[in-house]
Design an enzyme around this catalytic site. Structure first.
Site, PDB file in Angstrom:
ATOM      1  N   GLU A 267       0.961  -1.232   0.001  1.00  0.00           N
ATOM      2  CA  GLU A 267      -0.009  -0.046   0.067  1.00  0.00           C
ATOM      3  C   GLU A 267       0.843   1.075  -0.025  1.00  0.00           C
ATOM      4  O   GLU A 267       1.963   1.281   0.709  1.00  0.00           O
ATOM      5  CB  GLU A 267      -0.974   0.101   1.315  1.00  0.00           C
ATOM      6  CG  GLU A 267      -1.871  -0.896   1.259  1.00  0.00           C
ATOM      7  CD  GLU A 267      -2.556  -0.884   2.714  1.00  0.00           C
ATOM      8  OE1 GLU A 267      -2.912   0.304   3.090  1.00  0.00           O
ATOM      9  OE2 GLU A 267      -3.066  -1.815   3.449  1.00  0.00           O
ATOM     10  N   GLU A 321     -13.721   5.602   0.441  1.00  0.00           N
ATOM     11  CA  GLU A 321     -14.514   4.512   1.178  1.00  0.00           C
ATOM     12  C   GLU A 321     -15.223   5.400   2.272  1.00  0.00           C
ATOM     13  O   GLU A 321     -14.647   5.975   2.974  1.00  0.00           O
ATOM     14  CB  GLU A 321     -13.768   3.482   1.712  1.00  0.00           C
ATOM     15  CG  GLU A 321     -13.085   2.753   0.611  1.00  0.00           C
ATOM     16  CD  GLU A 321     -12.251   1.823   1.401  1.00  0.00           C
ATOM     17  OE1 GLU A 321     -12.618   0.700   1.836  1.00  0.00           O
ATOM     18  OE2 GLU A 321     -11.027   2.036   1.150  1.00  0.00           O
ATOM     19  N   LYS A 324     -15.660   4.253   6.190  1.00  0.00           N
ATOM     20  CA  LYS A 324     -14.356   4.327   7.025  1.00  0.00           C
ATOM     21  C   LYS A 324     -14.677   5.375   8.207  1.00  0.00           C
ATOM     22  O   LYS A 324     -15.028   6.307   8.112  1.00  0.00           O
ATOM     23  CB  LYS A 324     -13.217   4.346   6.368  1.00  0.00           C
ATOM     24  CG  LYS A 324     -12.673   3.419   5.621  1.00  0.00           C
ATOM     25  CD  LYS A 324     -11.221   3.424   5.189  1.00  0.00           C
ATOM     26  CE  LYS A 324     -10.761   2.061   4.813  1.00  0.00           C
ATOM     27  NZ  LYS A 324      -9.348   2.478   4.317  1.00  0.00           N
ATOM     28  N   GLU A 330      -9.620   9.582   6.182  1.00  0.00           N
ATOM     29  CA  GLU A 330      -9.830   8.445   5.861  1.00  0.00           C
ATOM     30  C   GLU A 330     -10.725   7.707   4.681  1.00  0.00           C
ATOM     31  O   GLU A 330     -10.789   6.861   4.254  1.00  0.00           O
ATOM     32  CB  GLU A 330     -10.217   7.476   7.080  1.00  0.00           C
ATOM     33  CG  GLU A 330      -9.180   7.330   8.548  1.00  0.00           C
ATOM     34  CD  GLU A 330      -8.112   6.571   7.981  1.00  0.00           C
ATOM     35  OE1 GLU A 330      -8.223   5.553   7.130  1.00  0.00           O
ATOM     36  OE2 GLU A 330      -6.733   7.112   8.293  1.00  0.00           O
TER      37      GLU A 330
END
Length: 441
Positions: A267, A321, A324, A330
């Site tokens: 990542e 997302e 999250k 985030e």
């Protein structure tokens, strides 16, 4: 140059779908660029649409998921796109037993492989940071058992590894001082690296320069010109945090006697929006950071201590997302904020959007949104978003006032109204806001 408002090298790009990186970029040296496909969101397209889109509309050549989602795994069948799957942290301890591992492979891998190309099976994620004693003690045995189970099942090409936070490092600056945390060295990392050498699988790490920055090293983490960080022991000068972090991992491995084990990047990425005060969380900085990582991934440049190496790399992440936790930051690591939300998706021609004033809500630019971000919204909405933008062209009914904010407000709202007033259709990489006040009045 204002560090907080990076000027895009490609001003006409549709930012955040990162077309330079994954849609139209043709860097022939890039041999392996992957993407993390997270699903902690309620506004994502179907996996079959995602797989088709990646296959036909991008240069992504591998995908990593954070679980064993059968819908995603089956969606990538017959695409020839290698998939990395993950056994969740709480699920892998029983698989330290070979018999249990064989049963797991028979149930989860054999029915889908090789129709779906499984490249890696990850045993948990950042276990040494987030796990407990049971996970610590079973991590390497589970890696061994699942790998042996794959070999016994006739799947020797599937590699088994796990991804590590750089929190396993005692230090990293300069790289020559780096080492793994003492408590992890003897009991976990030495036997793990012995396993990687034996199985020819990579030691996978998750470097995030964003989380290592401070107010004095913005240029250093964003690949901007800077004096660099000199390592007096090796004589190497580092001009970016990314190379420094990778070399810190290499040095730590070398000190344990494993400089020959390959390193993969599980990542890495940059947030496109953040909470108040997070001024470096911008679309432009995210684009610039990822572009530089992509250029390095398979270029053969390597790092100062690993010249000539290619690093298999998975960027984070495919989508924002929205479910999250942890604040705005985030929720904003994705490349795509609007593409594929149209019916059909998968690179299909978007349904044309026409303005409407139905309902009592409007989508407008957030206060403080910079012009370059709003221009990116306009560019995307008028092309991939399918908005009819003729009204804000010279001579159009809504051309005046001729300001970026006014034009962006019209176009962003046109998209929002046509797509059904869902909040995520007014996200625009964190630059849109829903209001109940008619902006035309």
């Amino acid at each position: 140059m204002d560090k907080f408002k990076r000027k895009s090298t490609y001003p006409n790009l549709i930012l955040l779908n990162i077309s330079t990186l994954l849609l139209t970029l043709h860097i022939t040296a890039v041999t392996s660029i992957g993407v993390n496909y997270g699903t902690t969101a309620d506004n994502l397209p179907q996996p079959t649409q995602v797989a088709k889109f990646i296959k036909t509309q991008t240069t992504i050549d591998r995908v990593k998921i954070f679980d064993m989602d059968p819908g995603i795994i089956s969606a990538f069948a017959n695409t020839n796109i290698p998939l990395t799957v993950t056994i969740a942290n709480g699920d892998f301890p029983p698989l330290a037993n070979l018999t249990a591992a064989q049963a797991w492979v028979a149930s989860n891998i054999a029915p889908v492989y090789p129709q779906t190309t499984i490249e890696y099976i990850l045993i948990g994620s950042e276990v040494l940071l987030w796990g407990d004693g049971t996970m610590f003690g079973t991590l390497v045995p589970a890696m061994n058992a699942v790998y042996n189970a794959c070999v016994l099942a006739g799947f020797p090409d599937i590699k088994v590894t796990t991804a590590h936070s750089l929190g396993i490092l005692n230090s990293s600056v300069p790289p020559s001082s780096a080492s793994f945390l003492f408590g992890w060295q003897q009991y976990f990392l030495t036997p793990m690296l012995e396993y990687h050498r034996r199985s020819k699988s990579p030691f996978m790490v998750n470097p995030y320069p964003y989380f290592a920055l401070n107010s004095n090293d913005t240029d250093f983490v964003l690949f901007e010109p800077n004096p660099g960080v000199f390592d007096p022991v090796t004589g190497m000068n580092y001009t970016n945090m990314y190379d420094l972090q990778l070399d810190a991992v290499y040095v730590s491995m070398k000190k344990l006697g494993f400089p020959d084990v390959n390193i993969a990047v599980g990542e890495t990425g940059w947030p496109s929006a953040g909470d108040p005060g997070m001024v470096l969380c911008t679309v432009q900085n995210a684009q610039w950071y990822n572009l530089n990582v992509v250029k390095r991934a398979g270029s053969g440049v390597g790092t100062p201590l690993m010249p000539g190496r290619n690093f298999e790399t998975f960027l984070f992440a495919l989508f924002n997302e929205d479910q999250k936790t942890g604040g705005t930051i985030e929720n904003h690591w994705g490349f795509y904020f609007g593409i594929m939300k149209q019916p059909g998706g998968g690179g299909a021609t978007p349904t044309p959007v026409t303005p409407t004033t139905s309902g009592k809500q409007w989508c407008v630019p957030k206060k403080g949104a910079i012009n370059s971000s709003l221009l990116a919204n306009i560019n995307w909405a008028c092309t991939s978003g399918g908005v009819d933008c003729s009204a804000v062209q010279p001579g159009g009914t809504c051309f005046s006032p001729n300001t970026v904010w006014s034009h962006a407000a019209y176009i962003m709202n046109a998209y929002y109204q046509a797509k059904g007033l869902q909040f995520f259709n007014c996200d625009f990489a964190g630059t849109g806001s829903v209001t109940t006040s008619d902006p035309s009045k």
